[in-house]
Design an enzyme around this catalytic site. Structure first.
Site, PDB file in Angstrom:
ATOM      1  N   MET A  38       0.826  -1.199   0.000  1.00  0.00           N
ATOM      2  CA  MET A  38       0.000   0.000   0.000  1.00  0.00           C
ATOM      3  C   MET A  38       0.864   1.253   0.000  1.00  0.00           C
ATOM      4  O   MET A  38       1.839   1.368   0.746  1.00  0.00           O
ATOM      5  CB  MET A  38      -0.892  -0.012   1.250  1.00  0.00           C
ATOM      6  CG  MET A  38      -1.725   1.235   1.463  1.00  0.00           C
ATOM      7  SD  MET A  38      -2.825   1.071   2.903  1.00  0.00           S
ATOM      8  CE  MET A  38      -1.665   0.960   4.259  1.00  0.00           C
ATOM      9  N   SER A 112       3.751  -6.605   2.121  1.00  0.00           N
ATOM     10  CA  SER A 112       2.553  -6.133   2.790  1.00  0.00           C
ATOM     11  C   SER A 112       1.308  -6.649   2.051  1.00  0.00           C
ATOM     12  O   SER A 112       1.204  -7.848   1.803  1.00  0.00           O
ATOM     13  CB  SER A 112       2.576  -4.609   2.914  1.00  0.00           C
ATOM     14  OG  SER A 112       1.662  -4.165   3.889  1.00  0.00           O
ATOM     15  N   GLN A 113       0.366  -5.774   1.654  1.00  0.00           N
ATOM     16  CA  GLN A 113      -0.874  -6.271   1.049  1.00  0.00           C
ATOM     17  C   GLN A 113      -0.635  -7.022  -0.258  1.00  0.00           C
ATOM     18  O   GLN A 113      -1.458  -7.854  -0.660  1.00  0.00           O
ATOM     19  CB  GLN A 113      -1.868  -5.126   0.830  1.00  0.00           C
ATOM     20  CG  GLN A 113      -1.482  -4.125  -0.247  1.00  0.00           C
ATOM     21  CD  GLN A 113      -2.501  -2.993  -0.378  1.00  0.00           C
ATOM     22  OE1 GLN A 113      -3.277  -2.711   0.547  1.00  0.00           O
ATOM     23  NE2 GLN A 113      -2.523  -2.336  -1.528  1.00  0.00           N
ATOM     24  N   ASP A 230       6.184  -4.516  14.474  1.00  0.00           N
ATOM     25  CA  ASP A 230       5.333  -3.900  13.455  1.00  0.00           C
ATOM     26  C   ASP A 230       4.311  -2.956  14.084  1.00  0.00           C
ATOM     27  O   ASP A 230       3.554  -3.340  14.970  1.00  0.00           O
ATOM     28  CB  ASP A 230       4.606  -4.988  12.667  1.00  0.00           C
ATOM     29  CG  ASP A 230       4.165  -4.540  11.287  1.00  0.00           C
ATOM     30  OD1 ASP A 230       3.596  -3.438  11.179  1.00  0.00           O
ATOM     31  OD2 ASP A 230       4.404  -5.275  10.322  1.00  0.00           O
ATOM     32  N   HIS A 286       7.464  -2.455  10.283  1.00  0.00           N
ATOM     33  CA  HIS A 286       6.915  -3.006   9.051  1.00  0.00           C
ATOM     34  C   HIS A 286       7.882  -2.857   7.875  1.00  0.00           C
ATOM     35  O   HIS A 286       8.318  -1.748   7.548  1.00  0.00           O
ATOM     36  CB  HIS A 286       5.594  -2.293   8.735  1.00  0.00           C
ATOM     37  CG  HIS A 286       4.762  -2.972   7.695  1.00  0.00           C
ATOM     38  ND1 HIS A 286       4.302  -4.259   7.828  1.00  0.00           N
ATOM     39  CD2 HIS A 286       4.300  -2.536   6.492  1.00  0.00           C
ATOM     40  CE1 HIS A 286       3.581  -4.584   6.775  1.00  0.00           C
ATOM     41  NE2 HIS A 286       3.585  -3.561   5.942  1.00  0.00           N
TER      42      HIS A 286
END
Length: 303
Positions: A38, A112-113, A230, A286
């Site tokens: 993202m 991530s996503q 995170d 993250h």
């Protein structure tokens, strides 16, 4: 966190800053497909663009495809917020199937996503075959919170939070906000299962699609990286396929304790028994990890 030595990958506004240095030195013949997270894009020179260049330089002969969702970098970034995830996955499946360099199969690495999106590719689109799936901070049980959206002060992040809090499972929000499509509210499980357009489908929450199960089980390895500090993913256990126990948002359960596993909706029980599931952890926020850690822990799955 400041830069230190020339061996650290840092998250900058949800993107990766890559500082290149040492050589991996081994030939690799299996192509690599990467999907950004993202707020990032395929070709950001401080993130995916740098990773692509580094892998191509340090692993002679490898073909690296950094996915662009749309026709421009700007579209790619915007689509990470606003394009229906199912349409994104279909777009990628078409792109991969038409790429002659991927005919023999490929490894995939999501950030991530991008991780859960690539898992959907594995489950829905077995041709060309995905060999190893590496999830770097992916949210496979979704999120229940958006504590540090990239660009903390930007209006878009505040708007996203308001939309998620006011009606994540309304048709309009589900269709037009990417983060709503992997929003997993443990306090409203029935709403989630009924209205989640993406996550509830790939996690087999409504019905079990045996094709999804078969395709995922065909992976050689499914590697999941969890960032122990995170501050973006809530709950962080989602990075290892864990989540809150149903009906509350305090107590967590592991993948092995969840219904997805105990009911074996995705074939993860057999994959686990066969040593196909790999759970890795690293300190840091993250998408932050050292070059040495990446080299020691992830590079073997890209050969």
């Amino acid at each position: 966190m400041g830069l230190s030595a020339a061996l650290r990958l840092l998250a900058v506004s949800g993107c990766l800053l890559l500082l290149c240095g040492s050589s991996w030195g081994n030939n690799a013949t299996v192509p690599l497909v990467i999907w950004h997270g993202m707020g990032d894009s395929c070709c950001n020179p401080l993130s995916m663009g740098s990773i692509k260049k580094m892998v191509e330089e340090e692993v002679p002969g490898i073909y690296v495809l950094s996915l662009m969702i749309g026709k421009t970098v700007v579209q790619d970034t915007e689509n990470g917020f606003f394009m229906d995830v199912n349409e994104q996955v279909s777009f990628v499946c078409d792109q991969l199937s038409q790429d002659p360099k991927l005919k023999g199969g490929y490894n995939a690495m999501g950030f991530s996503q991008g991780s859960q999106f690539l898992r959907a590719v594995a489950q829905r689109c077995p041709d060309p075959p995905m060999k190893n799936l590496i999830s770097v901070g992916g949210q496979h049980q979704g999120v229940f919170g958006l504590p540090r959206c990239p660009g903390e002060s930007s209006h878009i992040c505040e708007w996203i939070r308001k939309m998620l809090n006011s009606g994540a499972y309304t048709d309009t929000v589900q269709k037009h906000l990417v983060q709503a499509q992997y929003w997993h509210d443990p306090l409203n499980d029935d709403l989630y299962k009924k209205h989640s357009l993406f996550l509830a489908d790939i996690n087999q929450e409504r019905v079990v699609n045996e094709t999804y199960k078969k395709n995922l089980m065909s992976l050689n390895k499914f590697v999941m990286v969890k960032f122990l500090q995170d501050t973006m993913v809530d709950p962080v256990d989602s990075e290892w396929f864990g989540f809150y126990k149903p009906g509350q948002d305090k107590e967590l359960e592991t993948l092995q304790e969840s219904a997805i596993y105990t009911e074996d909706r995705l074939g993860l029980v057999e994959m686990d028994s066969a040593g196909k599931l790999v759970f890795l952890a690293t300190d840091g926020d993250h998408l932050q990890f050292t070059r040495e850690w990446f080299n020691d822990n992830l590079l073997p799955y890209l050969r």
